[in-house]
Design a protein around this motif. Structure first.
Motif: not given
Length: 213
Positions: A196-213
């Motif tokens: 699901x989208x929520x878990x994808x975003x949360x895990x990507x943030x946790x792993x550092x795969x998304x840039x700081x907002x």
């Protein structure tokens, strides 16, 4: 109208959220719960579309109540509302199916915007919490799982999901069709091992795969 249940063990907070939602034209508070057990019971009897769930409550906490509600009514959207920035508790709530989390100290317009995003099937991530998850990953927090790297386009799509964009809006901003957006998201889900989208975003943030907002 989004039928909403507010669950919080502090009457002032509970009533304040209800009063805030009463000022909108798209939310109606159908019930208020003072603890997790009452939240589960009212979710069963009132059948709300959305539950604003306090994370820390006596007896049955917000994580356990969320899990119990979604086991019975998986279509219900749950937003965890908390004063705490405890990564483990928040991630537990996401893992059992919560659609997002917001801080009680957030500005009123930010709270309402987050609830609207979740009611529309999107993701609500409090900026302060998202930044904390990123910081945790960058300072040596051990990732929960090993995942395949995301492509630049997949990262771009997921970053827009984190902003609360729908597939249609992502397509418009990236000049691609909705089907293409969905394909990218399916690849993201597969690489991250989520569904699901929520878990994808949360895990990507946790792993550092998304840039700081």
């Amino acid at each position: 109208m989004h039928r909403t249940l507010v669950a919080d063990d502090h009457p002032i907070v509970r009533q304040g959220i209800a009063a805030l939602l009463a000022t909108t034209d798209d939310f109606v508070v159908v019930g208020q719960a003072s603890d997790g057990h009452e939240a589960v019971a009212l979710a069963e009897s009132l059948e709300p579309d959305l539950i604003v769930m306090d994370l820390r409550m006596p007896g049955l906490d917000g994580v356990e109540a969320t899990e119990a509600v979604l086991a019975r009514r998986p279509s219900t959207r749950v937003v965890v509302l908390t004063t705490y920035e405890s990564d483990d508790s928040i991630l537990r709530a996401i893992e059992v199916g919560a659609s997002g989390y917001l801080l009680k100290a957030s500005p009123e317009d930010e709270l309402v915007a987050g609830l609207r995003a979740v009611a529309a099937g999107q993701v609500a991530l409090a900026p302060a919490m998202a930044a904390r998850l990123v910081g945790r990953a960058r300072t040596g927090g051990e990732p929960a799982t090993r995942v395949s790297p995301l492509s630049p386009r997949e990262t771009e799509v997921l970053a827009l999901v984190a902003e609360g964009c729908s597939n249609r809006e992502i397509g418009r901003r990236l000049f691609v069709g909705e089907a293409t957006v969905k394909t990218h998201l399916l690849h993201v889900f597969e690489k991250l091992g989520v569904n699901d989208r929520t878990r994808a975003v949360t895990l990507a943030l946790e792993l550092g795969h998304l840039p700081r907002g």
